[in-house]
Design an enzyme around this catalytic site. Sequence first.
Site, short mmCIF file in Angstrom:
data_model
loop_
_atom_site.label_atom_id
_atom_site.label_comp_id
_atom_site.label_asym_id
_atom_site.label_seq_id
_atom_site.Cartn_x
_atom_site.Cartn_y
_atom_site.Cartn_z
N LYS A 1 -10.28 3.83 -0.67
CA LYS A 1 -10.76 3.83 0.43
C LYS A 1 -9.92 4.95 1.48
O LYS A 1 -8.95 4.76 1.71
CB LYS A 1 -10.33 2.38 1.19
CG LYS A 1 -11.14 1.80 2.15
CD LYS A 1 -11.12 2.32 3.63
CE LYS A 1 -9.98 1.87 4.24
NZ LYS A 1 -9.83 2.57 5.67
N GLU B 1 3.88 3.60 0.25
CA GLU B 1 4.31 4.81 0.79
C GLU B 1 4.17 4.62 2.39
O GLU B 1 3.31 4.91 2.76
CB GLU B 1 3.85 6.05 0.07
CG GLU B 1 4.65 7.43 0.18
CD GLU B 1 4.39 7.94 1.47
OE1 GLU B 1 5.24 7.57 2.58
OE2 GLU B 1 3.74 8.91 1.61
N CYS C 1 4.62 11.55 7.41
CA CYS C 1 5.49 10.37 7.48
C CYS C 1 6.97 10.98 6.99
O CYS C 1 7.80 10.14 7.51
CB CYS C 1 4.84 9.55 6.17
SG CYS C 1 4.84 10.28 4.77
N GLU D 1 8.61 5.67 14.69
CA GLU D 1 7.90 6.80 13.99
C GLU D 1 6.68 7.43 15.03
O GLU D 1 5.80 6.44 15.57
CB GLU D 1 7.34 6.51 12.78
CG GLU D 1 6.54 7.70 12.26
CD GLU D 1 5.83 7.54 10.69
OE1 GLU D 1 5.11 6.26 10.52
OE2 GLU D 1 6.09 8.01 9.84
#
Lengths: 320, 497
Positions: free
Chosen positions: B203, B277, B311, B408
């Site tokens: 996906k 992750e 990330c 983040e």
Amino acid sequence: MSEPTDASGPTPRRATAPVPPATAGATPVPEASRSGRVGVRKTYKLYLGGAFPRSESRRSYLVRAADGSPLANASLASRKDVRDAVAAARRAQPGWAGATAYNRGQVLYRVAEMLEDRAAQFVDAVAAAEGIGRDEASREVGDAIDRVVWNAGWADKLAQVAGSANPVAGPYFNFSLPEPVGVVGVVAPAASSLLGLVSVALPPLVSGSTVVVLASEGRPLPAVTLGEVLATSDVPGGVVNVLTGRTAEIAPVLAAHRDVDALDLAGADASSAADLERAAAGNVKRVVRAEPGADWHGDPGMRRLLAFVETKTVWHTVGT
Amino acid sequence: MSGSPRPAAPDAPAAGSVASSRFGYAPAPESRSVVSIRPSYGLFVDGEFVEPASGAYFPTVDPATEETLAQVAEAGGDDVDRAVAAAGRAQRDVWGPMRGSERAKYLFRVARLLQERSREIAVLESLDNGKPIRESRDVDVPLAAAHFFYYAGWADKLPYAGFGPAPRPVGVAGQVVPWNFPLLMAAWKLAPALAAGNTCVLKPAETTPLSALLLAEILQQADLPPGVVNVLTGAGATGAALVAHPGVSKVAFTGSTEVGKSIQSALAGSGKRLTLELGGKAANIVFEDAPLSQAVEGIVNGIFFNQGHVCCAGSRLLVQESVAGPVVEALQRRIGTLRVGDPLDKNTDLGAINSRPQLDKIRELADSGERDGATRWSPACSLPGRGYWFPPTVFTGVSPAHRIAREEIFGPVLSVLTFRTPEEAVAKANNTTYGLSAGVWTEKGSRILWMAEHLRAGVVWANTFNRFDPASPFGGYRESGFGREGGRHGLEAYLDV
């Protein structure tokens, strides 16, 4: 902890004990021997931060043998005891991880020596807890001691087997190493009171994690006695913490605790395992799932050793 | 301005010498004509492109122009059923029983096709994602090909991987990938899964589906058996339906920590294998003895690579107090030369922010930095009138308690903190719930190793940053997720061991 150079080095540091540590040699003693002497009964307590306190809640519960006869009272750990145990495990973790792998291996081997020394006591305890004969209990205890030796030997080999130098396409030296995950919460197997217990409690220790173990609710006494072995085996206080009590009451606290990095749900029953896994997601805990009915006698393999390590990869430039 | 260590106020972006040091370049646009984008794309199920059961489509846009590139099918529950069933059949009947040496050759084919069509893929990736063509051309596409090439070689060597003598595939893998490296993340997921004998339902992210669909065409071109890889486009609901599907035995997710937690929670009690992750807030630590000009390049690469949509971005600069002034000054001078603009221009350093919601999130967090009392600085740079853009931004005077030091941002925003001792650097670097990556800059080898030992991060770059390789395991500690992708370690997630 400072780094002991061998297993006979400094004695483990203990937190200030609210009560004196229990002493060894506590096989259930007959009420009165033939000579008419009244036996000294042992109080089974928690093993927490290197000391043997009662539950802060001052609660206890009656532990029965497999045949239903009463064996002893065990401490009924509270939510607060879980939090205290996690704090003790966290405090002890950097020192344990910072010890050399050789040193951790020697300390764990010392545990096997102490267990062997008290094998007869554990045979009685396992036989009473599990309702099996002494021959079968002997095999359980022997396998448990051998399992400790097996784990001890891994301490200074795991990084070689699980680590690697990685041939990246560029001027870098790149290597990967297994590191301890941190603090591991362990729900010990319900049935296998000693072999199952050491099979799940030790693998996190090999790489330098510390553990909070919830002993089998119905068969907790060998776990408490194992705590006494650990306390006299150069295992620093707080590296292993053993709680006894109602799994349904305290396992959810452990599973949801934000300062626990990983969970071994080996002994969780099917009805609660999913809830515990869900609670573990709150801080992305690594989880080894419940294994109802597991047979702990076979080759344990590396699964648990690898479940509680993080792989760290380091890139370093190569140049003149 | 460039001569002053004091950062400019946000309403007075550096001008004068900084701006004028950026000498002119003529535009050097990569040609769009190398890629043909269809008006609409179906779902890739069982080897064919098919209509979604619902008939629903959604647009995917070029974030640099806000123009619609194509209409893309939105997969619903019925489509997930169909794709998982196709993957299950393919795993059981074709791909699982196939000899590893045969699977390997399909994967080598895919690697070669990616290399052959690399220019086309790079342009498509930059169009759909907004990243500079220099990065999609030099990083995303070559690394994606390299991942297939690396894991192709494992397919017939699995018994030697250290996971037992007869490791078996897990089954059908449901894989959900993010929008920051659309093709590369698909390659990270697919290559090890396929090498190990699993089949996949992939996906791609809602805002960047096109390169995965082009990859599906490449898989057709490679004659990969039908059903071995299926691509379902859609949004969060599609991903949620996929990971929850009972026919999926293994879930792999790359994305935000928030969604990762919800997946871990949703999978509780299912017995499915899971790797995550997730996010990061990496510290990039510069000691006073570091080669400062190299470090400045590394800091720039660490935070502005891919617009900071990374990330493992080095979003917290920890600089030793004694060199903080000169480092920040050199950093600002260097940032003043960065080119923000057309992703297809080969001179562009920073492209477009991937989407309007992401731009809003970056703005909100950057504004919070100002409100919290940190000092904001951006170079003088003119941003295009249309599209989603955010200038490279540096905050100084940041406290570890500020949101910009904790959350983040996933954008081109750097927070600068200082430290005095290695112990303080480690304590500050580890003062986060994340643990994905870290950087260390020093000439002292023993300090590098000491730092590497004490940093709680899955990847530590010493005197470099943001390096990736298929042979190098990647993944996080703590709330940055679990499991590793890349290298021998990356096989474990896809083997029943």
